[in-house]
Design a protein around this motif. Structure first.
Motif, PDB file in Angstrom:
ATOM      1  N   UNK A 122       0.801  -1.225   0.000  1.00 61.11           N
ATOM      2  CA  UNK A 122       0.000   0.000   0.000  1.00 61.11           C
ATOM      3  C   UNK A 122       0.832   1.273   0.000  1.00 61.11           C
ATOM      4  N   UNK A 123       1.970   1.222  -0.629  1.00 57.36           N
ATOM      5  CA  UNK A 123       2.816   2.406  -0.676  1.00 57.36           C
ATOM      6  C   UNK A 123       2.270   3.475  -1.599  1.00 57.36           C
ATOM      7  N   UNK A 124       2.525   4.709  -1.218  1.00 56.25           N
ATOM      8  CA  UNK A 124       2.361   5.798  -2.155  1.00 56.25           C
ATOM      9  C   UNK A 124       3.674   5.861  -2.927  1.00 56.25           C
ATOM     10  N   UNK A 125       3.590   5.828  -4.243  1.00 54.45           N
ATOM     11  CA  UNK A 125       4.819   5.746  -5.028  1.00 54.45           C
ATOM     12  C   UNK A 125       5.097   7.048  -5.770  1.00 54.45           C
ATOM     13  N   UNK A 126       6.296   7.568  -5.583  1.00 56.14           N
ATOM     14  CA  UNK A 126       6.706   8.804  -6.244  1.00 56.14           C
ATOM     15  C   UNK A 126       7.737   8.449  -7.324  1.00 56.14           C
ATOM     16  N   UNK A 127       7.352   8.551  -8.601  1.00 55.11           N
ATOM     17  CA  UNK A 127       8.313   8.213  -9.653  1.00 55.11           C
ATOM     18  C   UNK A 127       9.408   9.274  -9.792  1.00 55.11           C
ATOM     19  N   UNK A 128      10.633   8.797  -9.924  1.00 54.67           N
ATOM     20  CA  UNK A 128      11.788   9.676 -10.141  1.00 54.67           C
ATOM     21  C   UNK A 128      12.513   9.149 -11.369  1.00 54.67           C
ATOM     22  N   UNK A 129      12.666  10.004 -12.356  1.00 51.84           N
ATOM     23  CA  UNK A 129      13.416   9.586 -13.536  1.00 51.84           C
ATOM     24  C   UNK A 129      14.827  10.128 -13.385  1.00 51.84           C
ATOM     25  N   UNK A 130      15.754   9.216 -13.192  1.00 44.67           N
ATOM     26  CA  UNK A 130      17.132   9.585 -12.841  1.00 44.67           C
ATOM     27  C   UNK A 130      18.041   9.567 -14.069  1.00 44.67           C
ATOM     28  N   UNK A 131      19.192  10.150 -13.921  1.00 49.27           N
ATOM     29  CA  UNK A 131      20.230  10.193 -14.959  1.00 49.27           C
ATOM     30  C   UNK A 131      19.791  11.013 -16.174  1.00 49.27           C
ATOM     31  N   UNK A 132      19.016  12.084 -15.932  1.00 50.96           N
ATOM     32  CA  UNK A 132      18.604  12.898 -17.086  1.00 50.96           C
ATOM     33  C   UNK A 132      19.783  13.658 -17.690  1.00 50.96           C
ATOM     34  N   UNK A 133      20.922  13.627 -16.989  1.00 53.48           N
ATOM     35  CA  UNK A 133      22.123  14.256 -17.553  1.00 53.48           C
ATOM     36  C   UNK A 133      22.712  13.447 -18.710  1.00 53.48           C
ATOM     37  N   UNK A 134      22.351  12.180 -18.806  1.00 56.49           N
ATOM     38  CA  UNK A 134      22.944  11.340 -19.859  1.00 56.49           C
ATOM     39  C   UNK A 134      22.442  11.770 -21.237  1.00 56.49           C
ATOM     40  N   UNK A 135      23.344  11.752 -22.231  1.00 60.08           N
ATOM     41  CA  UNK A 135      22.912  12.094 -23.594  1.00 60.08           C
ATOM     42  C   UNK A 135      21.809  11.156 -24.094  1.00 60.08           C
ATOM     43  N   UNK A 136      21.850   9.914 -23.657  1.00 60.77           N
ATOM     44  CA  UNK A 136      20.865   8.931 -24.133  1.00 60.77           C
ATOM     45  C   UNK A 136      19.551   8.981 -23.346  1.00 60.77           C
ATOM     46  N   UNK A 137      19.432   9.952 -22.429  1.00 61.97           N
ATOM     47  CA  UNK A 137      18.217  10.026 -21.603  1.00 61.97           C
ATOM     48  C   UNK A 137      16.986  10.317 -22.443  1.00 61.97           C
ATOM     49  N   UNK A 138      15.917   9.576 -22.176  1.00 62.70           N
ATOM     50  CA  UNK A 138      14.646   9.821 -22.874  1.00 62.70           C
ATOM     51  C   UNK A 138      13.529   9.890 -21.840  1.00 62.70           C
ATOM     52  N   UNK A 139      13.504  10.964 -21.051  1.00 68.19           N
ATOM     53  CA  UNK A 139      12.555  11.031 -19.926  1.00 68.19           C
ATOM     54  C   UNK A 139      11.094  10.876 -20.335  1.00 68.19           C
ATOM     55  N   UNK A 140      10.715  11.429 -21.481  1.00 64.03           N
ATOM     56  CA  UNK A 140       9.306  11.329 -21.880  1.00 64.03           C
ATOM     57  C   UNK A 140       8.920   9.891 -22.198  1.00 64.03           C
ATOM     58  N   UNK A 141       9.839   9.200 -22.870  1.00 64.76           N
ATOM     59  CA  UNK A 141       9.600   7.803 -23.207  1.00 64.76           C
ATOM     60  C   UNK A 141       9.478   6.970 -21.924  1.00 64.76           C
ATOM     61  N   UNK A 142      10.355   7.261 -20.959  1.00 62.31           N
ATOM     62  CA  UNK A 142      10.340   6.511 -19.712  1.00 62.31           C
ATOM     63  C   UNK A 142       9.064   6.804 -18.916  1.00 62.31           C
ATOM     64  N   UNK A 143       8.619   8.057 -18.957  1.00 65.00           N
ATOM     65  CA  UNK A 143       7.346   8.410 -18.314  1.00 65.00           C
ATOM     66  C   UNK A 143       6.207   7.569 -18.881  1.00 65.00           C
ATOM     67  N   UNK A 144       6.174   7.511 -20.223  1.00 61.90           N
ATOM     68  CA  UNK A 144       5.114   6.740 -20.879  1.00 61.90           C
ATOM     69  C   UNK A 144       5.204   5.273 -20.468  1.00 61.90           C
ATOM     70  N   UNK A 145       6.435   4.781 -20.348  1.00 62.20           N
ATOM     71  CA  UNK A 145       6.645   3.393 -19.961  1.00 62.20           C
ATOM     72  C   UNK A 145       6.124   3.124 -18.546  1.00 62.20           C
TER      73      UNK A 145
END
Ligand code: GDP
Ligand code: MG
Length: 598
Positions: free
Chosen positions: A125-148
């Motif tokens: 029953x956890x409240x879950x807070x998503x954190x997308x890490x390593x956005x400094x990486x050139x290969x980062x795709x935060x929007x894609x990961x959000x959708x995932x």
């Protein structure tokens, strides 16, 4: 601390997605550590953990955070172990929290352990807070990961924090999100004490240190407490928390996480999941979910030098002080002499212990073929025995049936590698239960015999998928199988330490593989050495190591005297790490290496 000013949370992530780095950042941002102290990762404090980049023992840190509403909150950050072998400890850590930060690598996306952990977190029953890490990486795709995160896990990721634990981006937002989104714990200060034992470890100065989460009541210094599952009583002599440095306190109230010591000498007496209550005013019932963890993988550990036996006994006993989840008992083998039969939670756990014995205690060891525990039904109402060691296999005509443990595995893999992963599962006698696709990735669920997984499945999975596949499993019980003992004969002599239980259907392939690898691993001798795999009296595979020519050094190294001497010295050194079988020397690497199925 009043309940509404407490937040208890853990960080869940697939391995390497940045959990430890983020934890250290949060400690630094709330003043728990100076910049200099930050240079070392704090939460992973054992050498091996650092090298392998995994967290073995859970640690908890108390942070004081003044939020944007001007109030100061007590945040308890719980670091959880990051490997499938330690699933039960993870479950207890999660049970001690109200929420979790879900850390997902912006370049890698959701992986098997992310999923397995997040589902567990949801179960608690956890409240879950998503954190997308390593956005400094050139290969980062935060929007894609959000959708995932939304498609695969089904969590709302619209408010996911974009972060870089490495460069310190998004840390303030994460702390605010913890305070605003994760619920405060609930508990009754006037009820009898009920506290969960979350973790325990041995400290040379403090003795056994116990990490607890108080549910109801108050845990005080000087209090006599009952461990409800163990049925023992102990006097609490210290109460405190880690900031991450130790801070002593007088008590821990409802919702709080901290540690106690109670002059306990052995971690086996402080089992994860136990309930602590007041001895004079006990709670009516223990907390749910207690489970006794059982080793699942067994192997023999023998000193290369028989004179090291006592040293091995002392070293194993010391390690065991800090880890009640592995077991050991003395074992004698005709070929290897005196050693120990040890049980582990999984192969990684085995490797960690073996490595610590080698490195910290400077022991040269021979590890015999790891084995799972088989259940053998004996004929004529002989009952059932648990077989921990293939060498103890009863005579075949006393055996009615043999059962082996099975697991359910969840594998997550990019489409392009799916074919080879499915083949791997088939080869290992897997039964496909489910296969789904989400955004270029497949999630396969298989039932597999544990025996086919413990040795090198994970390595094979990683190499077949260039590191992209991930894997998680849990046990689902015993099933009968057509299982037989395969013996390995070197120079006509059976080598007990290499014998193993195999499925009849895969015996020939396994036997051939073993013989081929042993041929590579055993050096040439002055005579020809046959290597055979046999079931009962029947040879199912064989290889031969041809004899060495006596003048090998003279030929190769002609006139160069120093090189020749070096070679001879090397051979001499190598010799110390070999075992003699009859007249054949087998190097210690052979015992485990021969099992990698290739
Ligand atoms: P854990 O296995 O989840 O605890 O992961 P770690 O915190 O040990 O991090 C795994 C690796 O990723 C380490 O080499 C970190 O330095 C690196 N790492 C962690 N966070 C970041 C980040 O935000 N950006 C980049 N580029 N690397 C990171
Ligand atoms: Mg880590």
């Amino acid at each position: 601390t009043p309940l509404d000013k407490i937040r208890n949370f853990s960080i869940i992530a697939h391995i390497d997605h940045g959990k430890s780095t983020l934890a250290d950042r949060l400690i630094q941002a709330t003043g728990g550590l100076s910049d200099r102290e930050m240079s070392e990762q704090v939460l992973d404090n054992m050498e091996i953990e650092k090298e392998r980049g995994i967290t073995i023992k859970a640690q908890t840190v108390r942070l004081a955070y003044t939020a944007s509403d001007g109030e100061t909150y007590t945040l308890n950050l719980m670091d959880t172990p990051g490997h499938v072998d330690f699933a039960y400890e993870v479950s207890r850590s999660l049970a001690a929290c109200e929420g979790a930060l879900l850390v997902v690598d912006a370049a890698q996306g959701v992986e098997a352990q992310t999923l397995a952990n997040v589902y567990q977190s949801i179960e608690h029953d956890h409240e879950i807070v998503p954190v997308i890490n390593k956005i400094d990486l050139p290969a980062a795709e935060p929007e894609k990961v959000k959708a995932e995160i939304e498609d695969v896990i089904g969590l709302d990721a619209s408010e996911a924090v974009l972060a870089s634990a490495k460069s310190g981006i998004g840390i303030a937002e994460i702390l605010e999100a913890v305070v605003r989104k994760i619920p405060a714990p609930r508990g009754d200060a006037t009820a009898p004490l009920k506290a969960m034992l979350v973790d325990s470890w041995y400290d040379p100065y403090l003795g056994v240190v116990i990490l607890v989460r108080v549910i109801d009541g108050t845990l005080k210094k000087g209090q006599l407490v009952t461990f409800m599952q163990a049925g023992t009583q102990h006097l609490v002599d210290r109460v405190g928390c880690f900031r991450p440095k130790i801070e002593q306190l007088t008590d821990l109230g409802p919702g709080e996480i901290g540690f106690i010591t109670a002059q306990i000498k052995d971690v086996a007496m402080a089992r994860v999941g136990d309930t602590l209550t007041d001895a004079k005013r006990p709670a009516a019932e223990a907390l749910p979910g207690f489970k006794e963890v059982q080793p699942v993988v067994f192997c023999g550990l023998f000193p290369v030098d028989a004179n090291d036996f006592e040293k091995l006994r002392e070293s194993i006993s010391k390690l065991r002080l800090n880890d009640a989840s592995f077991s050991f008992e003395m074992e004698t083998s005709a070929a290897l002499g005196f050693g120990f039969r040890c049980g582990f939670l999984g192969l990684l756990h085995l490797e960690i212990i073996q490595e610590r014995l080698t490195r910290e205690y400077d022991l040269d060891l021979i590890t015999t073929a790891p084995s799972v525990v088989y259940q053998i039904q004996l004929t004529h109402g002989g009952g059932q025995i648990d077989l921990h060691n293939p060498a103890d296999m009863p005579d075949p005509n006393r055996i009615e049936s043999i059962s082996e443990p099975w697991i359910e595995a969840t594998i997550y893999v990019p489409d392009e590698y799916l074919g080879s992963i499915l083949k791997l599962c088939q080869d290992r006698r897997g039964i496909q239960k489910n296969l789904t696709y989400v955004g270029g990735r497949a999630q396969a669920t298989y039932e597999l015999p544990l025996n086919e997984v413990v040795f090198d499945f994970y390595d094979r999975l990683k190499s077949l998928s260039k590191g992209y596949a991930s894997f998680d499993y849990h046990q689902i019980g015993y099933r009968e199988g057509d299982l037989v003992k395969m013996s390995i004969l070197v120079n006509e002599e059976p080598v007990d330490a290499l014998s193993m239980i195999v499925h009849r259907g895969t015996a020939e392939v396994r036997g051939r593989g073993m013989c081929e690898r042993l041929k590579e691993l055993i050096p040439r001798h002055l005579f020809k050495i046959p290597i055979q795999a046999a079931i009962g009296g029947k040879v199912i595979a064989r290889e031969t190591i041809s004899a060495m020519r006596k003048d090998v050094t003279a030929k190769c190294y002609g006139g160069d005297a120093t090189r020749k001497r070096k070679l001879l010295e090397k051979q001499k050194k190598g010799k110390a790490k070999m075992r003699e079988y009859g007249s054949v020397s087998i190097p210690q690497e052979a015992f485990i290496a021969a099992l990698r199925m290739g």
